[in-house]
Design a protein around this motif. Structure first.
Motif, PDB file in Angstrom:
ATOM      1  N   LEU A 107     -25.188  33.276  71.977  1.00 36.21           N
ATOM      2  CA  LEU A 107     -26.377  34.119  71.927  1.00 36.21           C
ATOM      3  C   LEU A 107     -26.049  35.516  71.415  1.00 36.21           C
ATOM      4  O   LEU A 107     -26.687  36.008  70.484  1.00 36.21           O
ATOM      5  CB  LEU A 107     -27.012  34.217  73.329  1.00 36.21           C
ATOM      6  N   TRP A 110     -25.038  35.637  67.781  1.00 39.02           N
ATOM      7  CA  TRP A 110     -26.189  35.231  66.949  1.00 39.02           C
ATOM      8  C   TRP A 110     -27.178  36.384  66.818  1.00 39.02           C
ATOM      9  O   TRP A 110     -27.737  36.633  65.750  1.00 39.02           O
ATOM     10  CB  TRP A 110     -26.798  34.001  67.611  1.00 39.02           C
ATOM     11  N   LEU A 111     -27.388  37.109  67.923  1.00 32.74           N
ATOM     12  CA  LEU A 111     -28.293  38.264  67.871  1.00 32.74           C
ATOM     13  C   LEU A 111     -27.764  39.290  66.869  1.00 32.74           C
ATOM     14  O   LEU A 111     -28.498  39.770  66.001  1.00 32.74           O
ATOM     15  CB  LEU A 111     -28.405  38.925  69.259  1.00 32.74           C
ATOM     16  N   ARG A 219     -36.812  44.191  75.575  1.00 32.01           N
ATOM     17  CA  ARG A 219     -36.207  42.964  75.035  1.00 32.01           C
ATOM     18  C   ARG A 219     -35.424  42.194  76.108  1.00 32.01           C
ATOM     19  O   ARG A 219     -35.711  41.055  76.413  1.00 32.01           O
ATOM     20  CB  ARG A 219     -35.277  43.305  73.885  1.00 32.01           C
ATOM     21  N   HIS A 249     -36.516  38.624  78.716  1.00 27.52           N
ATOM     22  CA  HIS A 249     -35.568  37.518  78.896  1.00 27.52           C
ATOM     23  C   HIS A 249     -34.853  37.684  80.228  1.00 27.52           C
ATOM     24  O   HIS A 249     -34.552  38.808  80.634  1.00 27.52           O
ATOM     25  CB  HIS A 249     -34.507  37.530  77.791  1.00 27.52           C
ATOM     26  N   GLU A 252     -30.374  33.840  80.891  1.00 24.44           N
ATOM     27  CA  GLU A 252     -30.336  32.809  79.850  1.00 24.44           C
ATOM     28  C   GLU A 252     -28.953  32.156  79.776  1.00 24.44           C
ATOM     29  O   GLU A 252     -28.829  30.931  79.695  1.00 24.44           O
ATOM     30  CB  GLU A 252     -30.707  33.450  78.510  1.00 24.44           C
ATOM     31  N   HIS A 288     -36.487  31.786  79.771  1.00 24.70           N
ATOM     32  CA  HIS A 288     -35.242  31.042  79.986  1.00 24.70           C
ATOM     33  C   HIS A 288     -34.957  30.694  81.449  1.00 24.70           C
ATOM     34  O   HIS A 288     -35.090  29.566  81.852  1.00 24.70           O
ATOM     35  CB  HIS A 288     -34.030  31.722  79.332  1.00 24.70           C
ATOM     36  N   LEU A 317     -28.398  27.358  71.241  1.00 25.50           N
ATOM     37  CA  LEU A 317     -27.502  28.493  71.485  1.00 25.50           C
ATOM     38  C   LEU A 317     -26.453  28.170  72.552  1.00 25.50           C
ATOM     39  O   LEU A 317     -25.635  29.031  72.885  1.00 25.50           O
ATOM     40  CB  LEU A 317     -28.322  29.731  71.891  1.00 25.50           C
TER      41      LEU A 317
HETATM   42  N1  GUN Z   1     -32.047  37.791  74.604  1.00 27.23           N
HETATM   43  C1  GUN Z   1     -32.305  39.004  74.052  1.00 27.23           C
HETATM   44  N2  GUN Z   1     -32.879  38.885  72.848  1.00 27.23           N
HETATM   45  C2  GUN Z   1     -32.970  37.572  72.611  1.00 27.23           C
HETATM   46  C3  GUN Z   1     -33.483  36.805  71.518  1.00 27.23           C
HETATM   47  O1  GUN Z   1     -33.972  37.333  70.515  1.00 27.23           O
HETATM   48  N3  GUN Z   1     -33.415  35.453  71.645  1.00 27.23           N
HETATM   49  C4  GUN Z   1     -32.910  34.847  72.750  1.00 27.23           C
HETATM   50  N4  GUN Z   1     -32.886  33.518  72.809  1.00 27.23           N
HETATM   51  N5  GUN Z   1     -32.413  35.531  73.775  1.00 27.23           N
HETATM   52  C5  GUN Z   1     -32.448  36.881  73.713  1.00 27.23           C
END
Ligand code: GUN
Ligand code: ZN
Length: 467
Positions: A107, A110-111, A219, A249, A252, A288, A317
């Motif tokens: 994650l 990837w961000l 976020r 979020h 997650e 999540h 992810l």
């Molecule tokens: N946690 C913080 N930003 C994000 C996002 O853009 N996608 C996901 N899956 N988790 C995050």
């Protein structure tokens, strides 16, 4: 079908419309009470619609004689199909549509690698407009009529989204993303106090404008300073009585939880971090919730928060595995809906999320049947968003947001369906095979804004009103 009182037809209102076919709708949570008491299935139903609302629903043979105003041309009949409430996507990032399916690893990498550079481009209103257009098309094609949507830092990204949603008259939730640390300067809020002023300005502009609803969106805890989280909590609390949401979020993946522990060492868990800033309350939606401690579930239950289960994204992810049996513990149940989490999720289809949710459950020696699954996709989502008296079911007084699922979307599925008996067997096959072309038509506030077999598949409300 349960007894209900039809809405009176307004003699001065718009023309009545009917939709006829097999129909499935939910009225209660099958995780908590006997499944068979939670839904109504009709093998030949009529839905009567006027001015964007459902006036009546029931067996065609009972209802048709009661509405002589409905001529043959006013009723659309769907064979080999199932009329359902429009799907509800409780967590999705429209701004990530241009980078869906990007190769990545974890994650947090990837961000940094794909998400933040893409979101940085939304300062450009033309780009934001283009993405909003494509995103709404994808949702409507899949039969999704309401979504809880992350925009990004820039005002332009919020305006572009709501403007396009307004053209379809869809009931959507979105807002400016608040993020003032731990991300590139090109995406960061340059001034924390100013970020809240902009969010409040957008809230006043869009909340309850037509069907649009606003969310305060930090976020996630690592990308906001404590000052921004505190101001976001204050903003949310000033407007919660008007139905403004908080969307973020939570829990997650373990690396994210470890980071939150480092950043907020005084808090006993991730949920308490949000709670300490006033962000955990009845209009809070947490995406999540894969790795959740018992005391966090208790907090989410007490506050009456909603949770978005995003299995396609969690698999893509390599996050963690959502545990619905924890969320739905009958002693302290939590409201759960489905989320695609595009671009972490790899498609826009809620039925395909259900196929993934089944597999995530199976990996943990549990399962999820089609009754529970389609509840999560419709009424469950509405409950998670506290909109269960407005959308997510087909009953008098509800907004007429409806999808028409094709029970034979391909030659092979037509053949496969010969070996089924019940509607739930058929639905389980459809969600498991994850077939394309599943949705024939999508009605939003009673207008057919998507029609697979029309020359112009997608049409805005104003265009349809002119026809
Ligand atoms: N946690 C913080 N930003 C994000 C996002 O853009 N996608 C996901 N899956 N988790 C995050
Ligand atoms: Zn997300």
């Amino acid at each position: 079908m349960a007894q209900h009182t039809p809405l009176p037809v307004n003699p001065d209102g718009g023309k009545l419309k009917g939709i006829r076919g097999q129909l499935l709708t939910f009225k209660a949570d099958p995780f908590l009470i006997n499944e068979n008491e939670c839904y109504d299935y009709l093998s030949d139903a009529l839905v009567v619609i006027q001015d964007g609302h459902i006036v009546d629903v029931g067996a065609y043979r009972d209802l048709a004689p009661r509405y002589p105003q409905l001529g043959n041309g006013d009723i659309e009949s769907y064979a080999n199909s199932l009329i359902v409430p429009g799907f509800i996507d409780c967590h999705v990032h429209y701004v990530q549509s241009p980078m869906i399916g990007s190769y990545g690893d974890t994650l947090l990498n990837w961000l940094n690698e794909y998400t933040f550079p893409t979101e940085s481009k939304f300062k450009d209103k033309k780009f934001a407009d283009e993405v909003a257009r494509e995103f709404l098309k994808q949702l409507l094609e899949q039969g999704t009529t309401t979504a809880n949507v992350f925009a990004t830092t820039f005002e332009t990204s919020v305006d572009a989204f709501f403007e396009e949603s307004e053209r379809y008259d869809t009931r959507m939730i979105s807002g400016k993303v608040l993020q003032d640390r731990n991300l590139p300067d090109s995406l960061k809020d340059p001034d924390t106090k100013e970020s809240i002023i902009i969010a409040e300005k957008l809230l006043k502009k869009w909340h309850h404008r037509g069907r649009q609803l606003y969310a305060v969106i930090p976020r996630f805890a690592p990308t906001s300073t404590p000052e921004q989280l505190k101001l976001a909590g204050d903003l949310y609390r000033r407007y919660i009585d008007q139905g403004v949401y908080m969307h973020t979020h939570l829990d997650e993946v373990q690396s994210e939880i470890d980071w939150v522990t480092q950043l907020f060492p005084d808090q006993p868990n991730y949920t308490e971090v949000y709670k300490s800033f006033g962000l955990v309350d009845r209009y809070s939606v947490m995406a999540h919730c894969c790795i959740v401690r018992e005391e966090e579930w208790e907090t989410l239950h007490k506050a009456d928060c909603g949770v978005a289960h995003c299995p396609s994204s969690n698999l893509f992810l390599g996050d963690g595995e959502f545990k619905y049996w924890e969320a739905k513990d009958a002693t302290r149940p939590v409201k759960v809906g489905m989320g695609t989490d595009v671009g972490g999720g790899t498609n826009f289809s809620i039925p395909r999320q259900l196929g993934d949710a089944y597999k995530v459950a199976m990996l943990q020696s549990k399962n999820l049947d089609a009754i529970k699954s389609f509840y999560l996709a419709t009424r469950g989502g509405a409950e998670a968003l506290h909109l269960e008296n407005t959308i997510g079911s087909i009953a008098p007084g509800y907004e007429a947001d409806i999808a028409v699922i094709d029970l034979q979307p391909s030659e092979f599925s037509t053949w496969r369906m010969k070996f089924t008996k019940t509607i739930f067997e058929k639905l389980f096959i459809l969600m498991t095979l994850g077939l394309n072309n599943l949705n024939k038509a999508t009605y939003v506030a009673g207008r057919k804004v998507y029609d697979r077999s029309r020359d112009r598949k997608w049409m805005h409300a104003a265009e349809l009103d002119k026809m």
